[in-house]
Each structure stands twice: as C-alpha cells, then as structure tokens.
Design a protein around this motif. Structure first.
Motif, PDB file in Angstrom:
ATOM      1  N   LEU A   9      -7.381  31.669  45.073  1.00  0.00           N
ATOM      2  CA  LEU A   9      -6.670  32.819  46.109  1.00  0.00           C
ATOM      3  C   LEU A   9      -7.200  32.456  47.334  1.00  0.00           C
ATOM      4  CD1 LEU A   9      -4.406  34.825  46.682  1.00  0.00           C
ATOM      5  CD2 LEU A   9      -6.154  36.679  45.634  1.00  0.00           C
ATOM      6  N   ALA A  10      -6.442  31.822  48.348  1.00  0.00           N
ATOM      7  CA  ALA A  10      -6.871  31.849  49.614  1.00  0.00           C
ATOM      8  C   ALA A  10      -6.322  32.888  50.761  1.00  0.00           C
ATOM      9  CB  ALA A  10      -6.635  30.352  50.370  1.00  0.00           C
ATOM     10  N   VAL A  11      -7.312  33.572  51.314  1.00  0.00           N
ATOM     11  CA  VAL A  11      -6.677  34.688  52.378  1.00  0.00           C
ATOM     12  C   VAL A  11      -7.269  34.435  53.683  1.00  0.00           C
ATOM     13  CG1 VAL A  11      -6.694  37.092  52.605  1.00  0.00           C
ATOM     14  CG2 VAL A  11      -7.002  36.017  50.133  1.00  0.00           C
ATOM     15  N   ASP A  12      -6.362  34.521  54.733  1.00  0.00           N
ATOM     16  CA  ASP A  12      -6.636  34.239  55.966  1.00  0.00           C
ATOM     17  C   ASP A  12      -5.778  34.856  56.892  1.00  0.00           C
ATOM     18  OD1 ASP A  12      -7.705  33.703  58.824  1.00  0.00           O
ATOM     19  OD2 ASP A  12      -9.306  32.735  57.683  1.00  0.00           O
ATOM     20  N   ASP A  13      -5.844  35.794  57.782  1.00  0.00           N
ATOM     21  CA  ASP A  13      -4.742  36.141  58.561  1.00  0.00           C
ATOM     22  C   ASP A  13      -4.251  35.265  59.928  1.00  0.00           C
ATOM     23  OD1 ASP A  13      -7.374  37.116  59.699  1.00  0.00           O
ATOM     24  OD2 ASP A  13      -6.481  38.074  61.273  1.00  0.00           O
ATOM     25  N   ASP A  14      -5.475  34.099  59.888  1.00  0.00           N
ATOM     26  CA  ASP A  14      -4.938  33.002  60.802  1.00  0.00           C
ATOM     27  C   ASP A  14      -3.897  32.006  60.143  1.00  0.00           C
ATOM     28  OD1 ASP A  14      -5.057  30.765  62.412  1.00  0.00           O
ATOM     29  OD2 ASP A  14      -6.788  31.289  63.234  1.00  0.00           O
ATOM     30  N   LEU A  55     -11.747  33.966  44.827  1.00  0.00           N
ATOM     31  CA  LEU A  55     -11.296  34.435  45.693  1.00  0.00           C
ATOM     32  C   LEU A  55     -11.840  33.938  47.175  1.00  0.00           C
ATOM     33  CD1 LEU A  55      -9.442  36.577  47.319  1.00  0.00           C
ATOM     34  CD2 LEU A  55     -11.452  38.145  46.899  1.00  0.00           C
ATOM     35  N   LEU A  56     -11.055  33.191  47.931  1.00  0.00           N
ATOM     36  CA  LEU A  56     -11.760  32.475  49.208  1.00  0.00           C
ATOM     37  C   LEU A  56     -11.137  33.274  50.332  1.00  0.00           C
ATOM     38  CD1 LEU A  56     -13.048  30.284  50.775  1.00  0.00           C
ATOM     39  CD2 LEU A  56     -11.106  28.788  50.306  1.00  0.00           C
ATOM     40  N   THR A  57     -11.863  34.045  50.783  1.00  0.00           N
ATOM     41  CA  THR A  57     -11.100  34.999  51.823  1.00  0.00           C
ATOM     42  C   THR A  57     -12.119  35.266  53.175  1.00  0.00           C
ATOM     43  OG1 THR A  57     -10.221  37.340  52.233  1.00  0.00           O
ATOM     44  CG2 THR A  57     -12.381  36.935  50.779  1.00  0.00           C
ATOM     45  N   LEU A  83     -15.943  33.717  47.541  1.00  0.00           N
ATOM     46  CA  LEU A  83     -16.457  32.844  48.703  1.00  0.00           C
ATOM     47  C   LEU A  83     -15.715  33.344  49.987  1.00  0.00           C
ATOM     48  CD1 LEU A  83     -17.726  30.733  50.072  1.00  0.00           C
ATOM     49  CD2 LEU A  83     -15.785  29.077  49.400  1.00  0.00           C
ATOM     50  N   PHE A  84     -16.818  34.023  50.934  1.00  0.00           N
ATOM     51  CA  PHE A  84     -16.423  34.393  52.070  1.00  0.00           C
ATOM     52  C   PHE A  84     -16.150  33.557  53.211  1.00  0.00           C
ATOM     53  CE2 PHE A  84     -17.934  38.476  50.814  1.00  0.00           C
ATOM     54  CZ  PHE A  84     -17.061  39.568  50.643  1.00  0.00           C
ATOM     55  N   LYS A 101     -24.272  41.116  46.526  1.00  0.00           N
ATOM     56  CA  LYS A 101     -23.401  41.222  45.501  1.00  0.00           C
ATOM     57  C   LYS A 101     -23.459  39.543  45.055  1.00  0.00           C
ATOM     58  CE  LYS A 101     -21.349  45.288  46.024  1.00  0.00           C
ATOM     59  NZ  LYS A 101     -21.085  45.963  45.021  1.00  0.00           N
ATOM     60  N   GLY A 102     -24.021  38.841  45.670  1.00  0.00           N
ATOM     61  CA  GLY A 102     -24.270  37.298  45.102  1.00  0.00           C
ATOM     62  C   GLY A 102     -23.064  36.789  45.452  1.00  0.00           C
ATOM     63  N   PHE A 103     -22.151  37.014  46.481  1.00  0.00           N
ATOM     64  CA  PHE A 103     -20.991  36.281  47.055  1.00  0.00           C
ATOM     65  C   PHE A 103     -21.780  34.980  47.866  1.00  0.00           C
ATOM     66  CE2 PHE A 103     -18.534  40.291  47.017  1.00  0.00           C
ATOM     67  CZ  PHE A 103     -18.317  40.265  45.500  1.00  0.00           C
ATOM     68  N   ALA A 104     -20.750  34.204  47.834  1.00  0.00           N
ATOM     69  CA  ALA A 104     -21.041  32.936  48.869  1.00  0.00           C
ATOM     70  C   ALA A 104     -20.529  33.144  50.307  1.00  0.00           C
ATOM     71  CB  ALA A 104     -20.614  31.569  48.153  1.00  0.00           C
ATOM     72  N   LEU A 105     -21.057  32.319  51.406  1.00  0.00           N
ATOM     73  CA  LEU A 105     -20.546  32.507  52.536  1.00  0.00           C
ATOM     74  C   LEU A 105     -20.379  30.982  52.844  1.00  0.00           C
ATOM     75  CD1 LEU A 105     -19.707  34.012  55.172  1.00  0.00           C
ATOM     76  CD2 LEU A 105     -22.400  33.978  55.578  1.00  0.00           C
ATOM     77  N   LEU A 106     -19.249  30.668  53.746  1.00  0.00           N
ATOM     78  CA  LEU A 106     -19.103  29.417  54.502  1.00  0.00           C
ATOM     79  C   LEU A 106     -18.742  30.085  55.989  1.00  0.00           C
ATOM     80  CD1 LEU A 106     -18.634  26.564  54.445  1.00  0.00           C
ATOM     81  CD2 LEU A 106     -16.088  26.963  53.948  1.00  0.00           C
TER      82      LEU A 106
END
Length: 129
Positions: A9-14, A55-57, A83-84, A101-106
């Motif tokens: 699930l990819a989420v971006d307002d751009d 969740l890629l957001t 993945l943020f 939370k152990g989430f990943a970041l790009l």
C-alpha cells in the motif's frame, strides 16, 4: 507476477511521487494499492481483498500523517511492515517512529534502486521479497 507477490500500500499526497512508486513497484512484480492521502490509505486497506504486507507511506500529508496511518493499520494488523518516505528525515516525529517502533525510513529524494532495496529489506523481515 506470482500468487506469492507481496502487496504494498503506497501512500503519498504528491501525485508524481505516487505514480512513480506505483510504476516502479509494479514493474518489480509487486501488487500495489495506491492512495493519495491518509484517509484514502485507510479506505484502500479496508477495501483490499489482498492481505497488505507493506505500508509505504509519506510522513507529512495534509489529512493524516504517515505515522497516524501506520498506527491505525498496525492496530488491525500488528505484523504489517512500515516504510516511511520523507524529505523531513531529521524531524523528531520521524525519528521517534523509526527508532522506537522499528519502522524503516527512506529519505527523499531517493533512487529507484534505493527504493527497491529498502522495500526488499522490509519484506524479507516477514519472509517475503
């Protein structure tokens, strides 16, 4: 694409970033759900007949922030990988969720290779890639 392909699930307002994410991930063989904001991400998750694996957001969005979306969806599916993607990777909000939370970041801007590498790493944590 096989029946074992992960659903993202990819989420971006751009819209241009969202389109890029969709194209790149589909070409890599993933099933992709797209949402242009936090509320639409929650709706897409609820309507999906597929189990969402990642969740890629984006972090900063006008309606619900990425961390709020992540918290709401993880309440329903605790093993959901997150993945943020963010241009604000030094912000306290992002660091708090990534480290605690152990989430990943790009960080933005990112390369296609960098995106696919981090997606694979996130999915490997749940036995997919």
């Amino acid at each position: 694409m096989t029946d074992t392909a992960a659903t993202i699930l990819a989420v971006d307002d751009d819209g241009s970033v969202l389109g890029l994410l969709g194209d790149v991930l589909r070409q890599a063989g993933y099933r992709v759900l797209l949402a242009d904001g936090g509320w639409s991400a929650i709706q897409a998750y609820e309507k999906s007949e597929e189990r969402v694996h990642l969740l890629l957001t984006d972090v900063i969005m006008p309606d619900l922030t990425g961390p709020v979306v992540a918290e709401r969806l993880r309440a329903r599916q605790p093993d959901l990988q997150v993945l943020f993607i963010s241009g604000f990777h030094d912000a306290e909000l992002v660091q708090r969720f990534v480290t605690r939370k152990g989430f990943a970041l790009l960080p933005k801007p990112f390369t296609v290779d960098g995106l696919l590498r981090v997606v694979r790493e996130s999915l490997t944590a749940v036995g997919l890639s």
